[in-house]
Design an enzyme around this catalytic site. Structure first.
Site, PDB file in Angstrom:
ATOM      1  N   GLN A  66      86.979  39.434  93.486  1.00  0.00           N
ATOM      2  CA  GLN A  66      86.979  40.722  92.786  1.00  0.00           C
ATOM      3  C   GLN A  66      87.732  41.839  93.525  1.00  0.00           C
ATOM      4  OE1 GLN A  66      82.770  40.954  92.201  1.00  0.00           O
ATOM      5  NE2 GLN A  66      82.815  39.169  90.857  1.00  0.00           N
TER       6      GLN A  66
ATOM      7  N   ASP B 115      87.416  23.654  84.634  1.00  0.00           N
ATOM      8  CA  ASP B 115      87.778  24.956  85.201  1.00  0.00           C
ATOM      9  C   ASP B 115      87.922  24.816  86.716  1.00  0.00           C
ATOM     10  OD1 ASP B 115      85.215  25.500  86.477  1.00  0.00           O
ATOM     11  OD2 ASP B 115      84.429  25.804  84.459  1.00  0.00           O
TER      12      ASP B 115
ATOM     13  N   GLN C  82      78.146  42.738  76.085  1.00  0.00           N
ATOM     14  CA  GLN C  82      79.249  43.489  76.701  1.00  0.00           C
ATOM     15  C   GLN C  82      80.506  43.592  75.838  1.00  0.00           C
ATOM     16  OE1 GLN C  82      79.951  43.259  80.924  1.00  0.00           O
ATOM     17  NE2 GLN C  82      82.055  42.582  80.575  1.00  0.00           N
TER      18      GLN C  82
ATOM     19  N   HIS D 168      82.434  45.424  88.027  1.00  0.00           N
ATOM     20  CA  HIS D 168      82.579  44.688  89.287  1.00  0.00           C
ATOM     21  C   HIS D 168      83.916  43.939  89.340  1.00  0.00           C
ATOM     22  CE1 HIS D 168      81.935  41.265  86.815  1.00  0.00           C
ATOM     23  NE2 HIS D 168      81.515  40.458  87.764  1.00  0.00           N
TER      24      HIS D 168
ATOM     25  N   HIS E 231      82.591  31.332  83.918  1.00  0.00           N
ATOM     26  CA  HIS E 231      83.363  30.131  83.583  1.00  0.00           C
ATOM     27  C   HIS E 231      83.079  29.702  82.153  1.00  0.00           C
ATOM     28  CE1 HIS E 231      82.300  29.768  87.976  1.00  0.00           C
ATOM     29  NE2 HIS E 231      83.544  30.169  87.936  1.00  0.00           N
TER      30      HIS E 231
ATOM     31  N   ALA F 298      83.283  37.118  95.174  1.00  0.00           N
ATOM     32  CA  ALA F 298      84.382  36.231  94.752  1.00  0.00           C
ATOM     33  C   ALA F 298      85.736  36.933  94.943  1.00  0.00           C
ATOM     34  CB  ALA F 298      84.166  35.763  93.318  1.00  0.00           C
TER      35      ALA F 298
ATOM     36  N   ASN G 221      86.887  38.116  83.689  1.00  0.00           N
ATOM     37  CA  ASN G 221      86.562  38.232  82.258  1.00  0.00           C
ATOM     38  C   ASN G 221      86.294  39.681  81.891  1.00  0.00           C
ATOM     39  OD1 ASN G 221      86.342  35.325  81.310  1.00  0.00           O
ATOM     40  ND2 ASN G 221      84.988  35.319  83.089  1.00  0.00           N
TER      41      ASN G 221
HETATM   42  N1  UDP Z   1      78.373  39.611  80.329  1.00  0.00           N
HETATM   43  C1  UDP Z   1      77.701  40.052  79.220  1.00  0.00           C
HETATM   44  N2  UDP Z   1      76.633  40.884  79.396  1.00  0.00           N
HETATM   45  C2  UDP Z   1      76.200  41.298  80.625  1.00  0.00           C
HETATM   46  C3  UDP Z   1      76.893  40.841  81.757  1.00  0.00           C
HETATM   47  C4  UDP Z   1      77.981  40.014  81.583  1.00  0.00           C
HETATM   48  O1  UDP Z   1      78.047  39.710  78.071  1.00  0.00           O
HETATM   49  O2  UDP Z   1      75.225  42.054  80.688  1.00  0.00           O
HETATM   50  C5  UDP Z   1      79.538  38.711  80.156  1.00  0.00           C
HETATM   51  C6  UDP Z   1      80.839  39.492  80.244  1.00  0.00           C
HETATM   52  O3  UDP Z   1      81.178  40.011  78.970  1.00  0.00           O
HETATM   53  C7  UDP Z   1      81.818  38.456  80.772  1.00  0.00           C
HETATM   54  C8  UDP Z   1      80.938  37.535  81.617  1.00  0.00           C
HETATM   55  O4  UDP Z   1      79.592  37.765  81.217  1.00  0.00           O
HETATM   56  O5  UDP Z   1      82.383  37.738  79.704  1.00  0.00           O
HETATM   57  C9  UDP Z   1      81.050  37.809  83.095  1.00  0.00           C
HETATM   58  O6  UDP Z   1      82.238  37.292  83.578  1.00  0.00           O
HETATM   59  P1  UDP Z   1      83.075  38.000  84.735  1.00  0.00           P
HETATM   60  O7  UDP Z   1      84.247  37.119  85.038  1.00  0.00           O
HETATM   61  O8  UDP Z   1      83.405  39.386  84.371  1.00  0.00           O
HETATM   62  O9  UDP Z   1      82.123  38.094  85.967  1.00  0.00           O
HETATM   63  P2  UDP Z   1      81.119  37.057  86.688  1.00  0.00           P
HETATM   64  O10 UDP Z   1      79.832  37.204  85.994  1.00  0.00           O
HETATM   65  O11 UDP Z   1      81.701  35.687  86.591  1.00  0.00           O
HETATM   66  O12 UDP Z   1      81.077  37.567  88.074  1.00  0.00           O
END
Ligand code: UDP
Length: 470
Positions: free
Chosen positions: A389, A116, A349, A364, A19, A387, A368
């Site tokens: 996914q 959000d 990432q 996963h 978020h 969630a 994002n």
């Molecule tokens: N992220 C990152 N490094 C990591 C893991 C995640 O920068 O090692 C960032 C990723 O780029 C994304 C966010 O964390 O922007 C994760 O959001 P996403 O909606 O993909 O998944 P959530 O973590 O909410 O399940």
């Protein structure tokens, strides 16, 4: 469109990077392109180094336009292995008094609040009190928005195993239906019903998608015979808003390694900000990567049994003692020394996905991550864990044709090494990968067009700004 500066609005980001990251990007876009002054409220347990860096980058990218305020939450007393939604909502609720007093103390009060998906209770609890305009920013897609808006109106009893029809979307089947949110016996379902009503009571809904990614779903929100009775506020597809990589000064080792790899030759493996897999699955994944004979970067976390989102709301310890390797098969690190790069806990990432050596993202399917893959033209190996996914994975595989996924659901069953190796090779080596790469690159170009000046997403955000300014 730039409206007179000093139009001050507030953004509230729920806990969790999924978020926080898109809300920060929205703040940057509203300040940078549209000249609004923003107060960005971040709900957090403590200052996490990555979060800290993101907040700093938001403030410094538009000095004087973005101010950040940290709202520390109270840790609720839920067992950690229940569905995270009720726990997350309790955390958010605990900051309302400090949110109220912070807004009260401002001389220039914000005229609008953007929350959000999980912050919608603040519409009732805070925005109404200050007579603010109320917007909801759905950090995921229009399909999920349609699901949540429609949920409170489902009168028929859907039995487990039956398909569920949502306006403007493919029917949900099997694991696409998230039990906790769907069946009335769960607290999360009750929470989602309230969230659905709250979203429908807002002045506008922003979604992190774009017009030609989900045209049917976005059209359904305007259908006067059906969804329009539920979705009274306008829906603005303003995406894809993804984190933009900050230029790194000294080049970390991982990028020096990537620079030495051939174009499109590396699989990046990561399960979002909170995803976790079991001990046995970690071993199968390690073997699968090794057997695929492809290069990889793998963000490894300690395995956790029966909880695929263990770190979502629980801050991770960093791996200062180098303990991660003890969960990997004997000799794995030595055997893969020349083909792989293991990163404990967290990796940059967005910058990794933007590197030309990346050829696939083993993901996963958090929204994002999915968008970050698309905007960089990177095919996906879908490994949905929690969630929405599974729904996202279905969209990526069946609708958009930019991903492959395993036969079984990885959050419920073990995916064996042979299947993992096969999926990696389908994308990286086989003929099938060529078509996937072409489709994802096509989406990348369409996303760019939507966001550029005069594009559909650019125009949609301009409409939001105009509504705030009127
Ligand atoms: N992220 C990152 N490094 C990591 C893991 C995640 O920068 O090692 C960032 C990723 O780029 C994304 C966010 O964390 O922007 C994760 O959001 P996403 O909606 O993909 O998944 P959530 O973590 O909410 O399940």
């Amino acid at each position: 469109m730039v409206i007179p500066s000093k139009t001050h609005i507030a953004l509230l980001a729920s806990p969790g990077f999924g978020h926080f990251i898109p809300v920060v990007e929205l703040a940057k876009r509203l300040a940078g392109l549209h000249g609004l002054t923003i107060t960005l409220f971040a709900i957090t347990p403590e200052v996490h180094p990555v979060q800290d860096e993101l907040l700093r980058s938001a403030t410094s990218s538009w000095p004087g336009l973005i101010n950040t305020v940290i709202l520390p939450y109270e840790e609720p007393t839920f067992p950690s292995n229940v569905d995270p939604v009720p726990r997350m909502l309790a955390m958010i609720r605990s900051v309302f008094p400090s949110l109220r007093s912070s807004i009260s103390s401002m001389t220039e009060k914000p005229i609008a609040l953007i929350v959000d998906h999980f912050g919608t209770e603040a519409i009732r609890a805070v925005a109404n009190e200050f007579n603010m305009l109320k917007f909801v920013f759905i950090c995921t897609n229009a399909w999920f928005l349609s699901y949540n808006l429609y949920l409170p109106y489902v009168k028929e009893v859907i039995k487990r195993g039956e398909p569920f029809y949502i306006p403007g979307c493919e029917p949900l089947v099997g694991d696409d239906i998230r039990e906790f949110t769907f069946f009335p016996e769960y607290q999360t379902h009750k929470d989602f019903v309230h969230i659905g009503y709250d979203i429908a009571s807002s002045d506008g809904i922003l979604v992190n998608t774009w017009d030609d990614l989900e045209p049917e779903t976005l059209l359904a929100f305007k259908d006067t015979r059906f969804m329009k009775r539920i979705v009274k506020p306008p829906v603005y597809p303003i995406g894809p808003l993804v984190r933009t990589g900050e230029p790194t000064g000294a080049k970390p080792e991982i990028f020096r390694w990537l620079d030495c790899q051939a174009s499109g030759s590396v699989v990046y493996v990561s399960f979002g900000s909170g995803g976790t897999i079991s001990t046995q699955q970690t071993i199968e994944l390690a073997w699968g990567l090794e057997l695929s004979i492809q290069r990889f970067i793998w963000v490894v976390r300690p395995p956790i049994e029966n909880d695929s989102a263990a770190f979502l709301l629980t801050p991770m310890e960093n791996d200062a003692d180098g303990l991660i390797s003890k969960y990997l098969p004997d000799g794995f690190l030595g055997r893969t020394r020349d083909m792989g790069f293991v990163v404990p806990m967290w990796a940059p990432q967005e910058e990794i996905l933007a590197h030309g050596s990346i050829g696939a993202f083993f993901s996963h399917c958090g929204w994002n991550s999915s968008l970050e893959s698309i905007v960089n033209g990177v095919p996906i190996i879908a490994w949905p864990l929690y969630a929405e996914q599974n729904m996202n994975a279905t969209m990526l595989v069946k609708h958009l044709g930019v991903a492959v996924r395993p036969e079984v659901n990885p959050s419920k069953e073990l995916v064996r090494r042979d299947e993992i190796a096969k999926m990696v090779r389908r994308v990286m080596v086989d003929e099938e990968g060529i078509g996937i790469r072409k489709r994802v690159n096509d989406l990348k170009e369409r996303a760019k067009k939507a966001l550029s000046e005069g594009g559909t997403s650019y125009n949609a955000l301009s409409e939001v700004v105009k509504k705030i300014g009127d």
